[in-house]
Write a protein that holds these residues in place. Structure first.
Motif, PDB file in Angstrom:
ATOM      1  N   THR A 108       3.067  -1.376   4.097  1.00 29.30           N
ATOM      2  CA  THR A 108       2.603  -0.187   3.940  1.00 29.30           C
ATOM      3  C   THR A 108       3.824   0.770   3.886  1.00 29.30           C
ATOM      4  OG1 THR A 108       0.544  -0.347   5.171  1.00 29.30           O
ATOM      5  CG2 THR A 108       1.263   1.962   5.072  1.00 29.30           C
ATOM      6  N   GLU A 167      -6.331  -2.409   2.959  1.00 29.29           N
ATOM      7  CA  GLU A 167      -6.245  -3.500   3.726  1.00 29.29           C
ATOM      8  C   GLU A 167      -7.725  -4.446   3.318  1.00 29.29           C
ATOM      9  OE1 GLU A 167      -5.201  -2.653   7.558  1.00 29.29           O
ATOM     10  OE2 GLU A 167      -2.987  -2.655   6.868  1.00 29.29           O
ATOM     11  N   GLU A 168      -8.718  -3.966   3.533  1.00 29.29           N
ATOM     12  CA  GLU A 168      -9.881  -4.397   3.310  1.00 29.29           C
ATOM     13  C   GLU A 168     -10.142  -5.017   1.722  1.00 29.29           C
ATOM     14  OE1 GLU A 168     -14.768  -3.617   3.357  1.00 29.29           O
ATOM     15  OE2 GLU A 168     -13.763  -2.837   4.958  1.00 29.29           O
ATOM     16  N   ARG A 186      -5.743   3.468   4.732  1.00 25.18           N
ATOM     17  CA  ARG A 186      -5.043   2.395   4.990  1.00 25.18           C
ATOM     18  C   ARG A 186      -5.973   1.090   5.246  1.00 25.18           C
ATOM     19  NH1 ARG A 186      -3.628  -0.952   8.744  1.00 25.18           N
ATOM     20  NH2 ARG A 186      -4.215   0.390  10.505  1.00 25.18           N
ATOM     21  N   ARG A 187      -6.820   1.409   6.136  1.00 23.36           N
ATOM     22  CA  ARG A 187      -7.910   0.286   6.587  1.00 23.36           C
ATOM     23  C   ARG A 187      -8.579  -0.087   5.290  1.00 23.36           C
ATOM     24  NH1 ARG A 187      -9.908   1.211  12.632  1.00 23.36           N
ATOM     25  NH2 ARG A 187      -7.843   1.130  13.504  1.00 23.36           N
ATOM     26  N   ILE A 199       0.799  -1.045  -0.229  1.00 20.65           N
ATOM     27  CA  ILE A 199       0.089  -0.029  -0.066  1.00 20.65           C
ATOM     28  C   ILE A 199       1.006   1.196  -0.023  1.00 20.65           C
ATOM     29  CG2 ILE A 199      -1.473   1.467   1.533  1.00 20.65           C
ATOM     30  CD1 ILE A 199      -2.574  -1.337   2.509  1.00 20.65           C
ATOM     31  N   GLU A 222      -1.568 -10.156   2.967  1.00 22.00           N
ATOM     32  CA  GLU A 222      -1.593  -8.933   4.065  1.00 22.00           C
ATOM     33  C   GLU A 222      -0.400  -7.744   3.444  1.00 22.00           C
ATOM     34  OE1 GLU A 222      -0.751  -7.190   8.471  1.00 22.00           O
ATOM     35  OE2 GLU A 222      -0.983  -9.389   7.961  1.00 22.00           O
TER      36      GLU A 222
END
Length: 136
Positions: free
Chosen positions: A51, A38-39, A34-35, A18, A48
């Motif tokens: 970042t 990630e989702e 970021r979340r 990311i 995963e």
């Protein structure tokens, strides 16, 4: 900075990353993005992500995390990159496009976060040129 997945005993696994950049400094906004990314990775069945973050930096200040990311892509350590949009790479479309082109030249797939409206109706498998945005 990079994790190595040896669960399949084939050495270093393909990496997902990311990249986020914000100016001015914005802890809350960066965490939300970021979340969401990630989702998106999770929903796409990707590992995963690692970042890379340039928070509070202008392009004119230099972007050390972006530069580290580009080196990692060139070295084959990252092959999929999730971003909220290509605007994170530079001020204008030309600069952002040049970075996106460099990523593509190294074989890195660029995935952009769909708009909030598109995320709300996402029900189909990902389609499109390197992105996970739903078909119109």
């Amino acid at each position: 900075m990079f994790a190595v997945d040896r669960s399949n005993d084939t050495g270093q696994a393909a990496r997902v990353a990311i990249y986020l950049r914000s100016y001015p400094f914005d802890v809350t906004g960066m965490e939300c993005q970021r979340r969401a990314l990630e989702e998106l990775a999770f929903e796409a069945g990707l590992p995963e992500p690692v970042t890379f973050l340039d928070n509070g930096l202008r392009v004119a200040d230099g972007l050390p995390a972006r530069d580290a990311l580009l080196r990692a892509v060139a070295a084959g350590l990252v092959d999929t990159l999730l971003v909220p949009g290509t605007y994170v790479f530079g001020l204008g479309d030309d600069e952002a496009g040049a970075v996106a082109d460099e990523l593509a030249r190294h074989g890195c797939r660029l995935i952009q976060l769909p708009s909030r409206r598109a995320r709300g109706r996402r029900a189909e498998p990902p389609v499109g040129r390197g992105s996970l945005t739903p078909a119109a």
